[in-house]
Design an enzyme around this catalytic site. Sequence first.
Site: not given
Ligand code: RB5
Length: 143
Positions: A8-9, A65, A67, A98, A132-133
Amino acid sequence: MTIGICSDHAGFDYKSRLVKYLKGKGHKVVDFGTDSVQSCDYPDFAHRLARAVEGSEVEAGIAICGTGNGMAITLNHHQGVRAGLAWNCEVGSLVKRHNDANVLVLPARFISYRMAVAIVRTWLQTSFEGGRHLRRIQKINQL
Ligand code: RB5
């Protein structure tokens, strides 16, 4: 390898740089967007990449993205995708050894670009351990 990539951005800058890095290493890269830092919705790109993985259009995927969680949650709705979030090389190795992750997810807002490259390199060079994995990943789709 043929590697699909999306962001994403929040992940656009790292994606752009990783596309160049991977091509420089001889990989074929299929870029599923986004194409700018303009605010966008990560599922639009995660679903495109996931369909390409499920259809064997690409051999592996990388999704980025802020997070990593939005990408991972969306990608893992697809039966043929095992998307794993990694924030250091040890986790990048374990997610292949794993979990046999066929999509690597990176949290651009929480790791440096240098770390992102190191994780990608580790994940690409690492193999699934099986044993096992294998039993465990076979149980994932047994709803
Ligand atoms: C974008 O602001 C943010 O929410 C996205 O990149 C991501 O972290 C969502 O899970």
